[in-house]
Write a protein that holds these residues in place. Structure first.
Motif, PDB file in Angstrom:
ATOM      1  N   SER A   1      -4.007   8.933  23.026  1.00 52.34           N
ATOM      2  CA  SER A   1      -4.558   7.845  23.829  1.00 52.34           C
ATOM      3  C   SER A   1      -5.090   8.351  25.169  1.00 52.34           C
ATOM      4  CB  SER A   1      -3.479   6.787  24.083  1.00 52.34           C
ATOM      5  OG  SER A   1      -3.909   5.872  25.075  1.00 52.34           O
ATOM      6  N   PRO A   2      -6.163   7.718  25.682  1.00 53.95           N
ATOM      7  CA  PRO A   2      -6.685   8.086  26.999  1.00 53.95           C
ATOM      8  C   PRO A   2      -6.007   7.334  28.144  1.00 53.95           C
ATOM      9  CG  PRO A   2      -8.138   6.479  25.990  1.00 53.95           C
ATOM     10  CD  PRO A   2      -7.045   6.763  24.980  1.00 53.95           C
ATOM     11  N   PHE A   3      -4.941   6.579  27.845  1.00 49.48           N
ATOM     12  CA  PHE A   3      -4.383   5.737  28.908  1.00 49.48           C
ATOM     13  C   PHE A   3      -3.667   6.547  29.986  1.00 49.48           C
ATOM     14  CE2 PHE A   3      -0.200   6.185  27.245  1.00 49.48           C
ATOM     15  CZ  PHE A   3       0.691   5.578  28.108  1.00 49.48           C
ATOM     16  N   LEU A   4      -3.278   7.800  29.673  1.00 47.43           N
ATOM     17  CA  LEU A   4      -2.771   8.735  30.683  1.00 47.43           C
ATOM     18  C   LEU A   4      -3.573  10.022  30.592  1.00 47.43           C
ATOM     19  CD1 LEU A   4       1.142   8.552  30.551  1.00 47.43           C
ATOM     20  CD2 LEU A   4      -0.376   7.463  32.205  1.00 47.43           C
ATOM     21  N   SER A   5      -3.677  10.703  31.713  1.00 48.50           N
ATOM     22  CA  SER A   5      -4.328  12.007  31.717  1.00 48.50           C
ATOM     23  C   SER A   5      -3.446  13.023  30.996  1.00 48.50           C
ATOM     24  CB  SER A   5      -4.568  12.456  33.154  1.00 48.50           C
ATOM     25  OG  SER A   5      -3.321  12.724  33.788  1.00 48.50           O
ATOM     26  N   LEU A   6      -4.001  14.201  30.715  1.00 52.90           N
ATOM     27  CA  LEU A   6      -3.213  15.251  30.076  1.00 52.90           C
ATOM     28  C   LEU A   6      -2.018  15.620  30.940  1.00 52.90           C
ATOM     29  CD1 LEU A   6      -2.744  17.357  27.866  1.00 52.90           C
ATOM     30  CD2 LEU A   6      -4.331  18.882  29.087  1.00 52.90           C
TER      31      LEU A   6
END
Length: 441
Positions: free
Chosen positions: A105-110
């Protein structure tokens, strides 16, 4: 002389009274307003079913058992309601529902994801009590706080994570760290990832729950209790309609009202309950004239995004019959502990906020305002140090045998919390009266 007087006809008082009556006790419920239910209120406007307070109930087996016993049939939310969003950088991002989705998911950065994955190796804090913000920053990192936990706190408490106590506001999370040394380890061991229970409501809205419970009880509406005194082993209630004597009293009103009612029993404790802070909340119902809502429950808005909207529920997505055919209903939450002054805004100013932020967040441009509801004392805030209020409640109950306190400022703010604890409080009342020689059927 009656067995039990219950003061307050919200979900706590009604649920406790139901158990007591079922046990064969003579119970009277006193409510100062002309409507029962507290902040569980449903308005019916032009074919829309508008929940002015809680939208849904997260029902576990105990709640479902209570409803079955009371003969109240719930309806269950559409399966798509599991899908929820966070507003981030101009768009809605779906919250992941599995570990694999979390990683993709893109909801948090790496960097944010890697910080979350370090949580099992973070040691316990030496502090006795932390705010939710302190706890989450320490265990999961700032990004997880800003974009997951802070919006969640706004959605449940309309609260400020810098002020709320992790020990009292989210006790289950606190206990996972205490018992297992890690929230993630404990959640995996207990299979406690994600909310447990089913989202429910009722035909005609949540007011149906209140109406069904009330029908089986003796409820005296518009009969305010002005004073509670004790003489020997008997409680004397001065009400608008005259004196009532009871062997036991359950006070299930908001904290401020409870403080007022306790002043003749313990002035010092009554003053302390007056200090409990309730976050103000604006609940705005909007009819969407054109366009299709995104699939799912709704979305939360992190404070970092500089919006005044706390969150939006896609109400007509959740249950059938909440809006006319071909129309959509959304419920918008504004204010809370981080933006309390907006509760005093005129309707025109609130509409202006909605026009701008509904367009920016979910691209809703063509809508009609159905209702603005102001809860100036909306949700009690379980702030750091809140344990002292629980100790005070326990103290006055011990000093005044036969007095019992309940309400969402003590044992959890949700409707489900109030229903679950009602059984335990009713059992304590029954046990007290049996000790006093009253045979309970």
């Amino acid at each position: 002389m009656i067995d039990v007087a219950v003061v307050g006809a919200g979900i706590s008082g009604l649920s406790i009274a139901y158990h007591l009556k079922k046990a064969g006790l003579e119970v009277k419920v006193f409510e100062k307003e002309d409507a029962v239910g507290g902040n569980i209120q449903t308005a019916y406007i032009d074919g829309y079913v508008c929940e002015l307070g809680p939208q849904t109930i997260l029902a576990d087996s105990k709640v479902e058992e209570f409803l079955k016993d009371a003969g109240i049939k719930p309806i269950y939310a559409n399966p798509s309601s599991k899908k929820r969003y966070i507003y981030r950088k101009g768009k809605l991002v779906a919250l992941p529902l599995s570990p694999v989705e979390f990683l993709l998911s893109p909801f948090l950065s790496l960097g944010g994801k890697l910080r979350v994955l370090k949580e099992p190796f973070v040691p316990r804090s030496p502090k006795q009590e932390e705010s939710i913000a302190e706890f989450v920053r320490r265990r999961f990192g700032r990004e997880f706080l800003d974009y997951v936990v802070a919006p969640f706190v706004s959605g449940v408490y309309a609260g400020d994570p810098e002020e709320l106590s992790v020990k009292y506001a989210v006790r289950k999370v606190y206990e996972l760290e205490q018992k297992y040394g890690s929230v993630i380890k404990g959640a995996i061991k207990l299979k406690a990832l994600g909310p447990s229970g089913k989202l429910i409501s009722f035909e005609g809205g949540n007011a149906t729950l209140i109406r069904k419970l009330s029908e089986s009880l003796e409820v005296h509406k518009e009969n305010v209790v002005l004073r509670i005194r004790r003489k020997d082993d008997i409680f004397i209630l001065d009400t608008k309609e005259g004196k009532v004597t009871a062997k036991a009293v359950v006070v299930s009103t908001p904290a401020t009202s409870t403080g007022y009612l306790l002043r003749d029993l313990s002035w010092s404790i009554s003053e302390e309950f007056d200090k409990i802070y309730y976050a103000p909340v604006l609940v705005v119902h909007v009819a969407v004239k054109f366009g299709v809502l995104p699939e799912g429950f709704g979305f939360l808005v992190p404070k970092k995004e500089n919006k005044r909207i706390l969150g939006v529920i896609f109400s007509s997505n959740l249950f059938e019959g909440r809006s006319p055919e071909g129309k959509s209903l959304i419920t918008v939450y504004i204010g809370g502990a981080t933006d309390p002054e907006i509760i005093e805004y005129e309707d025109e100013a609130i509409v202006s906020v909605l026009e701008r932020e509904l367009r920016e967040t979910v691209d809703i441009r063509d809508w009609d305002l159905l209702k603005i509801t102001r809860w100036k004392k909306g949700i009690p805030q379980y702030t750091v140090g809140y344990g002292r209020y629980l100790e005070l409640a326990n103290s006055i109950e011990m000093e005044q045998p036969g007095l019992f306190l309940s309400g969402n400022y003590l044992y959890g703010v949700s409707v489900a919390d109030c229903i679950r604890v009602s059984h335990h409080i009713a059992k304590r009342v029954i046990d007290f009266l049996e000790v006093k020689g009253r045979t309970v059927v």
